[in-house]
Every structure is written in structure tokens, then in C-alpha cells.
Design an enzyme around this catalytic site. Sequence first.
Site, PDB file in Angstrom:
ATOM      1  N   GLY A 120       1.103  -1.996   4.145  1.00  0.00           N
ATOM      2  CA  GLY A 120       1.659  -0.657   3.984  1.00  0.00           C
ATOM      3  C   GLY A 120       2.936  -0.507   4.780  1.00  0.00           C
ATOM      4  O   GLY A 120       4.046  -0.615   4.249  1.00  0.00           O
ATOM      5  N   SER A 121       2.796  -0.296   6.101  1.00  0.00           N
ATOM      6  CA  SER A 121       3.977  -0.052   6.948  1.00  0.00           C
ATOM      7  C   SER A 121       4.954  -1.219   6.908  1.00  0.00           C
ATOM      8  O   SER A 121       6.171  -1.007   6.966  1.00  0.00           O
ATOM      9  CB  SER A 121       3.585   0.195   8.405  1.00  0.00           C
ATOM     10  OG  SER A 121       2.255   0.529   8.536  1.00  0.00           O
ATOM     11  N   GLY A 130      -8.974   4.107   7.271  1.00  0.00           N
ATOM     12  CA  GLY A 130      -8.680   5.529   7.436  1.00  0.00           C
ATOM     13  C   GLY A 130      -7.205   5.838   7.624  1.00  0.00           C
ATOM     14  O   GLY A 130      -6.747   6.886   7.192  1.00  0.00           O
ATOM     15  N   PHE A 131      -6.485   4.925   8.245  1.00  0.00           N
ATOM     16  CA  PHE A 131      -5.083   5.220   8.553  1.00  0.00           C
ATOM     17  C   PHE A 131      -4.238   3.967   8.426  1.00  0.00           C
ATOM     18  O   PHE A 131      -4.703   2.864   8.718  1.00  0.00           O
ATOM     19  CB  PHE A 131      -4.952   5.771   9.979  1.00  0.00           C
ATOM     20  CG  PHE A 131      -5.768   7.019  10.188  1.00  0.00           C
ATOM     21  CD1 PHE A 131      -5.257   8.260   9.816  1.00  0.00           C
ATOM     22  CD2 PHE A 131      -7.055   6.942  10.701  1.00  0.00           C
ATOM     23  CE1 PHE A 131      -6.025   9.412   9.973  1.00  0.00           C
ATOM     24  CE2 PHE A 131      -7.832   8.087  10.861  1.00  0.00           C
ATOM     25  CZ  PHE A 131      -7.310   9.325  10.495  1.00  0.00           C
ATOM     26  N   GLY A 132      -2.973   4.164   8.034  1.00  0.00           N
ATOM     27  CA  GLY A 132      -2.014   3.072   8.051  1.00  0.00           C
ATOM     28  C   GLY A 132      -1.435   2.922   9.445  1.00  0.00           C
ATOM     29  O   GLY A 132      -1.664   3.758  10.317  1.00  0.00           O
ATOM     30  N   GLY A 133      -0.712   1.840   9.654  1.00  0.00           N
ATOM     31  CA  GLY A 133       0.018   1.661  10.903  1.00  0.00           C
ATOM     32  C   GLY A 133      -0.810   1.309  12.114  1.00  0.00           C
ATOM     33  O   GLY A 133      -0.317   1.394  13.241  1.00  0.00           O
ATOM     34  N   MET A 164     -12.193   4.496  -0.273  1.00  0.00           N
ATOM     35  CA  MET A 164     -12.814   4.767   1.032  1.00  0.00           C
ATOM     36  C   MET A 164     -13.452   6.143   0.939  1.00  0.00           C
ATOM     37  O   MET A 164     -12.970   7.129   1.510  1.00  0.00           O
ATOM     38  CB  MET A 164     -11.744   4.695   2.136  1.00  0.00           C
ATOM     39  CG  MET A 164     -11.321   3.267   2.443  1.00  0.00           C
ATOM     40  SD  MET A 164      -9.726   3.184   3.288  1.00  0.00           S
ATOM     41  CE  MET A 164      -8.644   3.312   1.880  1.00  0.00           C
ATOM     42  N   HIS A 166      -1.300  -1.194  -4.146  1.00  0.00           N
ATOM     43  CA  HIS A 166      -2.578  -0.864  -3.512  1.00  0.00           C
ATOM     44  C   HIS A 166      -2.641   0.648  -3.285  1.00  0.00           C
ATOM     45  O   HIS A 166      -1.733   1.239  -2.688  1.00  0.00           O
ATOM     46  CB  HIS A 166      -2.674  -1.613  -2.178  1.00  0.00           C
ATOM     47  CG  HIS A 166      -3.952  -1.453  -1.444  1.00  0.00           C
ATOM     48  ND1 HIS A 166      -5.094  -2.193  -1.713  1.00  0.00           N
ATOM     49  CD2 HIS A 166      -4.289  -0.629  -0.420  1.00  0.00           C
ATOM     50  CE1 HIS A 166      -6.063  -1.847  -0.891  1.00  0.00           C
ATOM     51  NE2 HIS A 166      -5.600  -0.890  -0.082  1.00  0.00           N
ATOM     52  N   HIS A 172      -8.513   1.156  -3.733  1.00  0.00           N
ATOM     53  CA  HIS A 172      -9.421   0.903  -2.611  1.00  0.00           C
ATOM     54  C   HIS A 172     -10.109   2.231  -2.285  1.00  0.00           C
ATOM     55  O   HIS A 172      -9.477   3.133  -1.734  1.00  0.00           O
ATOM     56  CB  HIS A 172      -8.577   0.378  -1.431  1.00  0.00           C
ATOM     57  CG  HIS A 172      -9.322   0.182  -0.162  1.00  0.00           C
ATOM     58  ND1 HIS A 172      -8.690   0.031   1.053  1.00  0.00           N
ATOM     59  CD2 HIS A 172     -10.654   0.105   0.108  1.00  0.00           C
ATOM     60  CE1 HIS A 172      -9.588  -0.131   2.000  1.00  0.00           C
ATOM     61  NE2 HIS A 172     -10.788  -0.075   1.461  1.00  0.00           N
ATOM     62  N   ASP A 190      -6.691  -6.305   4.621  1.00  0.00           N
ATOM     63  CA  ASP A 190      -6.039  -4.991   4.562  1.00  0.00           C
ATOM     64  C   ASP A 190      -6.074  -4.354   5.945  1.00  0.00           C
ATOM     65  O   ASP A 190      -7.154  -4.121   6.501  1.00  0.00           O
ATOM     66  CB  ASP A 190      -6.803  -4.131   3.541  1.00  0.00           C
ATOM     67  CG  ASP A 190      -6.210  -2.730   3.382  1.00  0.00           C
ATOM     68  OD1 ASP A 190      -5.131  -2.460   3.926  1.00  0.00           O
ATOM     69  OD2 ASP A 190      -6.863  -1.908   2.696  1.00  0.00           O
ATOM     70  N   GLY A 191      -4.883  -4.059   6.469  1.00  0.00           N
ATOM     71  CA  GLY A 191      -4.783  -3.363   7.750  1.00  0.00           C
ATOM     72  C   GLY A 191      -4.005  -4.166   8.772  1.00  0.00           C
ATOM     73  O   GLY A 191      -4.427  -5.266   9.156  1.00  0.00           O
ATOM     74  N   GLY A 192      -2.842  -3.656   9.156  1.00  0.00           N
ATOM     75  CA  GLY A 192      -2.063  -4.323  10.192  1.00  0.00           C
ATOM     76  C   GLY A 192      -1.447  -5.635   9.749  1.00  0.00           C
ATOM     77  O   GLY A 192      -1.033  -6.442  10.585  1.00  0.00           O
ATOM     78  N   SER A 217       0.838  -1.202   0.000  1.00  0.00           N
ATOM     79  CA  SER A 217       0.000   0.000   0.000  1.00  0.00           C
ATOM     80  C   SER A 217       0.873   1.253   0.000  1.00  0.00           C
ATOM     81  O   SER A 217       1.674   1.461   0.915  1.00  0.00           O
ATOM     82  CB  SER A 217      -0.900   0.021   1.240  1.00  0.00           C
ATOM     83  OG  SER A 217      -1.438   1.321   1.394  1.00  0.00           O
ATOM     84  N   MET A 267      -9.014   8.186  -0.074  1.00  0.00           N
ATOM     85  CA  MET A 267      -9.820   8.583   1.097  1.00  0.00           C
ATOM     86  C   MET A 267     -10.311  10.010   0.896  1.00  0.00           C
ATOM     87  O   MET A 267      -9.554  10.860   0.414  1.00  0.00           O
ATOM     88  CB  MET A 267      -8.985   8.519   2.367  1.00  0.00           C
ATOM     89  CG  MET A 267      -8.326   7.172   2.614  1.00  0.00           C
ATOM     90  SD  MET A 267      -7.524   7.130   4.230  1.00  0.00           S
ATOM     91  CE  MET A 267      -6.652   5.565   4.146  1.00  0.00           C
ATOM     92  N   ASP A 296      -4.817   3.720  -1.727  1.00  0.00           N
ATOM     93  CA  ASP A 296      -5.896   4.060  -0.798  1.00  0.00           C
ATOM     94  C   ASP A 296      -6.444   5.445  -1.094  1.00  0.00           C
ATOM     95  O   ASP A 296      -5.774   6.458  -0.856  1.00  0.00           O
ATOM     96  CB  ASP A 296      -5.374   4.004   0.642  1.00  0.00           C
ATOM     97  CG  ASP A 296      -5.137   2.577   1.101  1.00  0.00           C
ATOM     98  OD1 ASP A 296      -6.084   1.777   1.015  1.00  0.00           O
ATOM     99  OD2 ASP A 296      -4.015   2.271   1.528  1.00  0.00           O
ATOM    100  N   MET A 336     -11.627  -5.740   5.829  1.00  0.00           N
ATOM    101  CA  MET A 336     -10.745  -4.813   6.540  1.00  0.00           C
ATOM    102  C   MET A 336     -10.361  -5.426   7.888  1.00  0.00           C
ATOM    103  O   MET A 336     -11.233  -5.873   8.643  1.00  0.00           O
ATOM    104  CB  MET A 336     -11.441  -3.466   6.776  1.00  0.00           C
ATOM    105  CG  MET A 336     -11.685  -2.636   5.527  1.00  0.00           C
ATOM    106  SD  MET A 336     -10.203  -2.273   4.566  1.00  0.00           S
ATOM    107  CE  MET A 336      -9.196  -1.377   5.771  1.00  0.00           C
TER     108      MET A 336
HETATM  109  C1  DX5 Z   1      -6.259   1.651   5.814  1.00  0.00           C
HETATM  110  C2  DX5 Z   1      -5.860   1.335   4.400  1.00  0.00           C
HETATM  111  C3  DX5 Z   1      -4.735   0.373   4.300  1.00  0.00           C
HETATM  112  C4  DX5 Z   1      -3.441   0.868   4.882  1.00  0.00           C
HETATM  113  C5  DX5 Z   1      -2.771  -0.313   5.497  1.00  0.00           C
HETATM  114  O1  DX5 Z   1      -7.485   2.261   5.816  1.00  0.00           O
HETATM  115  O2  DX5 Z   1      -6.945   0.784   3.679  1.00  0.00           O
HETATM  116  O3  DX5 Z   1      -4.531  -0.040   2.937  1.00  0.00           O
HETATM  117  O4  DX5 Z   1      -2.563   1.436   3.945  1.00  0.00           O
HETATM  118  O5  DX5 Z   1      -1.659   0.123   6.177  1.00  0.00           O
HETATM  119  P1  DX5 Z   1      -0.891  -0.812   7.201  1.00  0.00           P
HETATM  120  O6  DX5 Z   1      -0.446  -2.027   6.424  1.00  0.00           O
HETATM  121  O7  DX5 Z   1       0.208   0.027   7.673  1.00  0.00           O
HETATM  122  O8  DX5 Z   1      -1.867  -1.197   8.290  1.00  0.00           O
HETATM  123 ZN    ZN Z   2      -6.490  -0.119   1.670  1.00  0.00          ZN
END
Ligand code: DX5
Ligand code: ZN
Length: 226
Positions: A196-197, A141-144, A67, A32, A65, A174-176, A8, A36, A34, A136
Site C-alpha cells: 500500500g504505502s 486493520g491499518f496501512g503503514g 477483514m 488489492h 481482502h 500483506d502488511g509493511g 493496495s 474492513m 481492503d 498477514m
Molecule cells: C492491512 C491491509 C493491507 C494494507 C497494507 O490490514 O490488509 O492491505 O493496505 O498497507 P501497507 O502496505 O501500507 O502496510
Molecule cells: Zn489487505
Amino acid sequence: MTIQIAPSILAADFARLADEAAAVASVADWLHVDVMDGHFVPNLTIGLPVVEALSKHASLPLDCHLMIEDPDRWATGYAEAGARSVTIHAEAVQSPVRTLRMIRAAGSRAGLAVNPGTAVEPYADLLGEVDMLLLMTVEPGFGGQPFLDLVLPKIRRAADLITRRGGSIWLQVDGGVSAETIGRCAEAGADVFVAGSAVFGADDPAEAVNGLRSLAVSSNPGLSRH
Ligand code: DX5
Ligand code: ZN
């Protein structure tokens, strides 16, 4: 099933997007993206102009994706901008069948996403309209953010629904998703992993992608390498 890794770009350096995309181009399956809007989720990222630019300069196919509120209005534009896959949120869409069909008609794969608190069963009858289901594993909404283990039973139920239907729908998480959590997702039946992270936060993003792929494969013998 083949496992696929979708780094991501939310965790990438936005000022060097083309370079960041190139860093994973030979090892990842998708990029990927995102999108938003600051309404469906409390964060604002990128939109159509950046997707158009990326689709010209990144060699990996784009997995958009969305959002955003009102995906019925915007989803086709992302397909036309060059996204190979466009995912809309069940919580935001008004006319899922029409919009999923419009995405496919524009030449992209159609994805349907659900938040951690949204059940997947009410969408069972829509599976014929989708190429990918996105579960999800954080609130969008946020990475990490930390991975939500509470989604694991839903991954198993969704994998069962897909198997019983007998189709070839991909199951994305997707997420964490990280070296610590990807095994649990693969074991539960996911086959497309957004990270992502865990990728762009690593010293060597390509090595991180390879590591995630190996862990997913070794956690579910039914999954194979690409
Ligand atoms: C969160 C995004 C994810 C995000 C994942 O709303 O949809 O795609 O980038 O980031 P990580 O892998 O850091 O949780
Ligand atoms: Zn995503």
C-alpha cells in the site's frame, strides 16, 4: 513461480480511485482492495458498492481482502460484484469449506488469510479448497504499519506445505511490504506481494511497483517476472 504485485488502494486517494488504479494498471498484476467492517478490525473502509464500481472502471483484476465478521454471508457477493479473487479470514469464518467453495462456484479465486498470531498448520487439510494463502505480516486493520519479521518462519513453513502438496497455490504477504522488506518475504517463499504505502505513498507509483518486482526477483532466483 511467478511473482505478482498487488498495490493496495487503502493507501490511495479515495476521492480519485479510478486515477490511482490507472497509475499502476500497466505494471501491476492485481488491485488489492481492503474491505474492513469496524468489527473484525477497528477500521471501516469500503464495501460492495465501491467494489462494483471499481470492477467496471479499473482494468486490473480486483483482489478483495475481506477483514469482516461473518464472511460466510458476504464473500459470494464480492465474487458476484466482479472480484477476481476473494480472501476470507480464518479467524472470522464459521464454515470455511462451504464458503471457499461458494467463492469458487461464483467464479473467483478463493483465498484464506491468517493473522500474524494464527498458525498455518491447522489449515493444511484445507489447501485443496484454496487458490491463495494470505499470511498477514502486520495485524490487519491499518496501512503503514511496520513489517513483522516474526512471520518469516511461518512463510517458510507455509511455502513448504504448499510445495509438499504439489499444487499451484499462491502465497501472498500483506502488511509493511516495501523495498526494505520484500526481499525477505521472497526469500522465504512468498510470491504475491501486497503493498500500500510503498506504492501509493511513492512519487511515482508505477516506478515503485517495478522496483518492488525487481527486488523480489533478485531475492529468490526461483521466482520469475510476470
Ligand atoms: C492491512 C491491509 C493491507 C494494507 C497494507 O490490514 O490488509 O492491505 O493496505 O498497507 P501497507 O502496505 O501500507 O502496510
Ligand atoms: Zn489487505
